[in-house]
Write an enzyme that holds these catalytic residues in place. Sequence first.
Site, PDB file in Angstrom:
ATOM      1  N   ALA A 173      -0.918   2.275  -2.895  1.00 49.12           N
ATOM      2  CA  ALA A 173       0.312   2.842  -2.341  1.00 49.12           C
ATOM      3  C   ALA A 173       1.249   1.781  -1.795  1.00 49.12           C
ATOM      4  O   ALA A 173       2.477   1.889  -1.947  1.00 49.12           O
ATOM      5  CB  ALA A 173      -0.031   3.855  -1.249  1.00 49.12           C
ATOM      6  N   ASP A 174       0.713   0.747  -1.160  1.00 48.36           N
ATOM      7  CA  ASP A 174       1.539  -0.297  -0.558  1.00 48.36           C
ATOM      8  C   ASP A 174       2.500  -0.920  -1.564  1.00 48.36           C
ATOM      9  O   ASP A 174       3.595  -1.377  -1.202  1.00 48.36           O
ATOM     10  CB  ASP A 174       0.665  -1.422   0.016  1.00 48.36           C
ATOM     11  CG  ASP A 174      -0.513  -0.934   0.831  1.00 48.36           C
ATOM     12  OD1 ASP A 174      -1.019   0.166   0.540  1.00 48.36           O
ATOM     13  OD2 ASP A 174      -0.961  -1.673   1.717  1.00 48.36           O
ATOM     14  N   ALA A 175       2.089  -0.957  -2.830  1.00 47.99           N
ATOM     15  CA  ALA A 175       2.900  -1.593  -3.862  1.00 47.99           C
ATOM     16  C   ALA A 175       4.271  -0.940  -3.995  1.00 47.99           C
ATOM     17  O   ALA A 175       5.220  -1.584  -4.443  1.00 47.99           O
ATOM     18  CB  ALA A 175       2.174  -1.534  -5.208  1.00 47.99           C
TER      19      ALA A 175
END
Length: 417
Positions: A173-175
Site C-alpha cells: 500500500a505504501d507504494a
Amino acid sequence: MSTVRSLRMGCALACILALPVLVWIRVAEGQSVVPVENTLNPQQVAAAIKLAADWQLANPSPQDPRHWSMAPLYDGLIDTSLTTGDPRYLAAVLRAGKRINFELGSRTYHADGHAAGHAWLRIYVMDPKREPEVLEPFVKQFNEIVENPITEELSFTKEPPPGLRVTDRWTWADALYMAPPTLTLLAQATGDKHYTRFMDAEFRVTYDALFDPEEHFFYRDASYIDERTLNGEKVFWSRGNGWVYAGLALSLNDLPADYPTRCFYTGLFQRMSPALLAAQQPDGHWYPSLKDPLHVPVGETSGSALFVLGMVWGVRRGLLDPATYGPAVQRGWNAILTRIDPNGAVNFVQPFGEAPKPFDPTSRATYGTGAVLLAGSEILRALGATAQVEPGTLLKQAEALIEEAPDLSSACKDCEW
C-alpha cells in the site's frame, strides 16, 4: 481490452451512477474554507509547523537524502515555506537535492526510490528557468520503466519469478504514496501523458489486489488479507492507509481536471473518507490498527497527520462536506499538537514497519515530522492564511540561503557536495 481503457470506461460509469448520491461542494481555489465553529488559530498552526520544522533542521536524519523516509519531510518543508513565506525550509531541501544532483533513489522499479523525486520536481516547476538538466534523470529512468513494464503478477504471498523482486511492482500500500505523485507531476512537467497512463495501470493492479470493498481500507500487502487481530478484526495498518489517502491528495493536485480516469481517484478518496472518519478515536487520534483500536491502544502521529492532511485537502477541494469533516480535522490537529514537544520534536511516531506494532512514545522519524508539516500547511491553506509570495520569488530567496542551510541527512553515500 487494455487495463487503462477498462479503467476509463469503469470510471465514467461510476461517475454517472454516483451522481444522485454524491454531495459536491464547489470551492474556488484560494478561497478560505473555514469549518463550522472553527477553533483553529492560523497563527498557532503556523507557529507549530515552524517549531517542528526548526527542530528537524537542527536534528538531521541518519538516512541518505534519497531514502523514501525523507520524501514526506521534503514536501512538508517546501509547504512550510510556501505557506509561511519563510525560505529557510525550502533552502534546506534545495541543499539536500544539490548534494545528490537531484537524483532519484533506487535505480530499479522500486517505488520507494521514486518518492523523493516529487520534491525535486516541485522545485523544477517552481523555477521560472525550468533547467532541463533537473528533468533528465527522471525522464531517463521513468522512460525505461514505462517502456519496459513488468507484467508478471507479483505478491508478498509467493516467490517472484527469477530475476524479479516482489517490490518491482506496487505490491504494498505504501507504494501508492511513493510513486504516483511523482509520476503525475512528471507528466505535468513534461506534458507527456504516458507517465500517467502507466500510473493508471499499476495503481489499478494494486487497488484490485489490496483494497477491501467492504471496509474501504487497503491491506498493507497481500500477506495481511487473511490475518486477524487477537480481537478477531481485519488488520488494516493506519500509516499504510495514510500513505494511500495522502498519496491520492498529492496525485490529484497534479492530475488534470479533465483527465479520463480522474473520477476513479476522487471516488476512491470519497469511499475511504467515511471509513477513516469512523476510525478516528475520541481523543482525536487514529490508532495503529484502524478496525481494532485495542490492538495497539495509543494514538500514532504519522498516520493521524496523513489522515488530517487528506481530510482538510478534501474539504478545500470540494470533495468532502466541511460540516462533517471540519470537526474531525480540528480534533485530529489538536491531538497532533499534544505529540509535539515544546522544543518542536514530533513524538509518538511508529518506527519503520508494515503493521500495527507497539512503539516507544518518544519514537521520532522524518516522515512523522513531514506528515505534520503537510497537514498544518494544508490547514493554513484552508483557513486562507498563507503567505502572499510567488513560488519563483521564494525559490530565489531560498537559493541565496543554500550555503548556510543545514544538511537534513547526516549520512550521504556518493554525495556530490
